[in-house]
Design an enzyme around this catalytic site. Structure first.
Site, PDB file in Angstrom:
ATOM      1  N   LYS A   1       1.389   2.312  -2.585  1.00 24.15           N
ATOM      2  CA  LYS A   1       1.102   3.680  -2.143  1.00 24.15           C
ATOM      3  C   LYS A   1       2.184   4.639  -2.649  1.00 24.15           C
ATOM      4  O   LYS A   1       1.883   5.744  -3.101  1.00 24.15           O
ATOM      5  CB  LYS A   1       0.992   3.728  -0.609  1.00 24.15           C
ATOM      6  CG  LYS A   1      -0.280   3.037  -0.112  1.00 24.15           C
ATOM      7  CD  LYS A   1      -0.288   2.728   1.373  1.00 24.15           C
ATOM      8  CE  LYS A   1      -1.463   1.819   1.722  1.00 24.15           C
ATOM      9  NZ  LYS A   1      -1.478   1.379   3.110  1.00 24.15           N
TER      10      LYS A   1
ATOM     11  N   GLN B   1       1.744   1.662   8.518  1.00 24.04           N
ATOM     12  CA  GLN B   1       1.137   0.443   7.975  1.00 24.04           C
ATOM     13  C   GLN B   1       0.764  -0.509   9.110  1.00 24.04           C
ATOM     14  O   GLN B   1       1.616  -0.921   9.886  1.00 24.04           O
ATOM     15  CB  GLN B   1       2.122  -0.224   6.982  1.00 24.04           C
ATOM     16  CG  GLN B   1       1.536  -1.377   6.207  1.00 24.04           C
ATOM     17  CD  GLN B   1       0.429  -0.950   5.232  1.00 24.04           C
ATOM     18  OE1 GLN B   1       0.515   0.088   4.597  1.00 24.04           O
ATOM     19  NE2 GLN B   1      -0.616  -1.749   5.136  1.00 24.04           N
TER      20      GLN B   1
ATOM     21  N   ASP C   1      -4.423   8.370   6.969  1.00 22.12           N
ATOM     22  CA  ASP C   1      -5.369   7.257   7.091  1.00 22.12           C
ATOM     23  C   ASP C   1      -6.655   7.652   7.811  1.00 22.12           C
ATOM     24  O   ASP C   1      -7.619   6.891   7.818  1.00 22.12           O
ATOM     25  CB  ASP C   1      -4.721   6.109   7.883  1.00 22.12           C
ATOM     26  CG  ASP C   1      -4.087   5.076   6.969  1.00 22.12           C
ATOM     27  OD1 ASP C   1      -4.635   4.835   5.889  1.00 22.12           O
ATOM     28  OD2 ASP C   1      -3.047   4.513   7.354  1.00 22.12           O
TER      29      ASP C   1
END
Ligand code: NAD
Length: 283
Positions: free
Chosen positions: A50, A94, A117
């Site tokens: 990422k 994460q 997200d």
């Protein structure tokens, strides 16, 4: 046919890079923060990819790493610092978190406007209402693959295997949304006669986290099969689909690697640049 996510991701990332450059010209840098808790090797690989992609798109990226024994308060504290940091436009926590840490409670601490997200309950609620908000990156990426390869969805039967809040449930919402118009069945570990059900699907999305579970005899000839799974078997990474037996039957199949994975990263970046554009508009 192979439905290459890598190819679609390249196009999405190029669009993101243009938008980042336009913001830079207007004096606004775009920043993505990641928060990783613990030392899970796979999570570290995802986070690194990422950062690499963010930097390639011209974004600033901030890598926050907390030890595996971090407390819930410490994780939430790091999230709050990112919420308050004007250089951070989007952040990723994460998942999963190690030990007894509560991932859902931590995600709730993220400012919904910085939720790269799209997993904050506020944004998931917006998705239910079909209102504009960051859409979870993996299902968003899958929709982009279907659009790119002109897979017909209206009136088609889609079977989604897996009902996680990260993939399966938002996937079912997106496929059933107005304008996409698939008829959706959400299957899970307690679904009966799954192979028979899967064989009725025009679009089959496998997101169960079970290595090579979907075999050729589960697939209707000509169906589009999307393989979301990332499973480690010995030293190999394999999907939820047994590509060898499915590929000759399916009309299209996303490969692992090179299918859904690259789209997830590209869509995270797209959510981040969109957040930066919104915050630049508010200045
Ligand atoms: P999860 O474990 O949270 O959810 C799995 C779901 O699959 C559950 O709803 C469960 O009911 C269902 N399931 C499990 N076994 C099943 C079975 N035998 N038959 C039918 N349903 C079954 O997993 P997740 O976070 O949704 O991830 C699913 C897979 O996708 C994993 O392999 C994960 O690594 C992968 N993944 C990939 C990406 C990507 O970018 N490619 C992103 C997220 C997750």
């Amino acid at each position: 046919m192979r439905l290459s996510g890598r190819r679609v991701a390249k196009a999405v990332r190029a669009g993101v890079a243009e938008r980042v450059a336009a913001l830079a010209e207007a004096g606004k840098a775009v920043g993505l923060a990641t928060i990783l808790v613990g030392d899970d090797a796979a999570s570290r690989v995802y986070v690194n990819s990422k950062h690499k992609a963010a930097e390639k798109a011209g974004m600033l990226s901030f890598d926050h790493h907390l030890p595996a024994d971090a407390t819930q308060e410490e994780v939430v504290g790091q999230i709050r610092r990112c919420n308050d940091d004007p250089d951070v436009d989007g952040m990723i926590l994460q998942l999963p978190l190690p030990g007894d840490l509560d991932g859902h409670a931590a995600v709730e601490a993220i400012d919904p406007a910085k939720d790269a997200d799209g997993l904050h309950p506020y944004n998931l609620g917006k998705l239910v209402l079909s209102q504009d908000a960051p859409v979870p990156a993996t299902p968003q990426g899958i929709m982009e693959i279907l659009r790119f390869y002109e897979v017909e969805t209206a009136g088609r039967l889609a079977v989604v295997i897996g009902r996680s809040f990260l993939v399966g449930r938002p996937m079912a919402l997106l496929l059933g949304a107005k304008g996409v118009d698939a008829t959706v069945v959400l299957a899970h570990s307690r679904t009966k006669d799954l192979p028979d059900l899967a064989r009725t699907a025009d679009i089959l999305v496998a997101a169960a986290g079970r290595a090579r579970m979907v075999t050729g005899d589960w697939v209707k000839p000509g169906a589009t099969v999307v393989d979301v799974g990332i499973n480690r078997v010995d030293a190999e990474v394999v999907g939820d689909v047994d590509a060898e037996s499915v590929e000759p039957v399916a009309g299209g199949l996303t490969p692992v690697p090179g299918g859904v994975g690259p789209m997830t990263v590209a869509c995270l970046l797209r959510n981040t640049v969109a957040a930066a554009e919104r915050s630049a508009d508010l200045r």
